[in-house]
Design an enzyme around this catalytic site. Sequence first.
Site, PDB file in Angstrom:
ATOM      1  N   ASP A 111      14.491  53.291 108.307  1.00  0.00           N
ATOM      2  CA  ASP A 111      14.685  52.462 107.250  1.00  0.00           C
ATOM      3  C   ASP A 111      15.219  51.203 107.341  1.00  0.00           C
ATOM      4  OD1 ASP A 111      14.048  51.766 104.499  1.00  0.00           O
ATOM      5  OD2 ASP A 111      15.841  53.052 103.939  1.00  0.00           O
ATOM      6  N   LEU A 112      15.134  50.231 106.543  1.00  0.00           N
ATOM      7  CA  LEU A 112      15.591  48.900 106.654  1.00  0.00           C
ATOM      8  C   LEU A 112      16.906  48.907 105.810  1.00  0.00           C
ATOM      9  CD1 LEU A 112      15.473  46.246 108.144  1.00  0.00           C
ATOM     10  CD2 LEU A 112      13.814  45.358 106.451  1.00  0.00           C
ATOM     11  N   ASP A 113      16.853  48.808 104.629  1.00  0.00           N
ATOM     12  CA  ASP A 113      17.788  48.447 103.659  1.00  0.00           C
ATOM     13  C   ASP A 113      18.982  49.656 103.624  1.00  0.00           C
ATOM     14  OD1 ASP A 113      17.392  45.695 102.498  1.00  0.00           O
ATOM     15  OD2 ASP A 113      15.537  46.390 102.433  1.00  0.00           O
ATOM     16  N   ASP A 171      18.672  56.326 104.155  1.00  0.00           N
ATOM     17  CA  ASP A 171      19.584  56.454 103.178  1.00  0.00           C
ATOM     18  C   ASP A 171      19.403  56.860 101.776  1.00  0.00           C
ATOM     19  OD1 ASP A 171      18.354  53.855 102.570  1.00  0.00           O
ATOM     20  OD2 ASP A 171      20.345  53.268 101.713  1.00  0.00           O
TER      21      ASP A 171
END
Length: 254
Positions: A27-29, A203
Site C-alpha cells: 500500500d502507499l499512504d 495499514d
Amino acid sequence: MLSASGAIASRLPEPPAVLQKPALFLDLDGVLAPLAPTPDAVGPDARRTEVLRRLTDRLDGRVAIVSGRTLGEIDRISDGAARAASGVHGLQRRRGDGTFANRAPDPAVRRAVAAFDAFAADRPGVIVEDKTLAAGLHYRQAPGVSAEALALAAALAQETGLALQPGSMVLELKTPGTDKGAALSAFMAEAPFIGAVPIMVGDDLTDEHGFEAAEALGGFGVLVGPERSTAARYRLEDVAAVLDWLDQIEGGAA
C-alpha cells in the site's frame, strides 16, 4: 480477535527479512508514505524511491504498489519506481510488462462526485477527490463531520449501486467489481509473480482484502501502525519501520 494465523492481533511480531521467493504488494499512504492532511501533500521521497528500485531489482520485479490512489498518483509519489501497480482499489492495474487491465467507470460515479461537492461546499476542511472510477470524500481536517459523511455515502451507495469503501478519514464510492485482494490475486497469476509467496503490507481497512488474499495463496499480511484486529500475521510500527524492513529483505529462489 484472532489474526488469520491464529495469533492475538495485539501481539503480532515483526515479519522476517529472509524469505523464500517473496512477492511484495505494498500500500502507499500510511505504508510507504506518511499520512498527510490532504492527498496532494504527499510527494516523492528520495529514500523511498531508492528502496523500491533496489527491492524491485533484488526480487526480479516481484514488487507492486497496491493503492486506493490512481496510477498517475502512484507514479508521481513513487517517482516511477513501481513497474507493477494497482490503483483505485484494483480498478486500475498495470502489469509487470507495462500492459494495463483497467475497468470502465460506472456512470454513477459522476453523481457521487456532485453529491460530495455539494456536501463539502459548506463544510470547511472537507475535500472531494474525483478519480473517475471512484469519488472520495476526505475529512481528516474536519473529523466532526464523520457521521454525516458516512450517512451520505451509505445512502448514495444504496441508491446508485456503487461500492462503499471506508478508509482512514475518507469514504469512497467506487465502481464495483474488485478490491485490493482481487488485484493481488490477478498479479499472482501473471509473470513475474507466478510461483512466488505473496506478502501484502497495508495499514487500512481497505488492505484487509489483500491480507486475506495473500494468506489464501500461501503468503501473509503485514499490518502497519497501531495494533487492531486484523487478518495480517505480522506488524510493523510505521513508515520508517517499513522502509527499514524492505531494505533488509532477502528473497531466495523457489
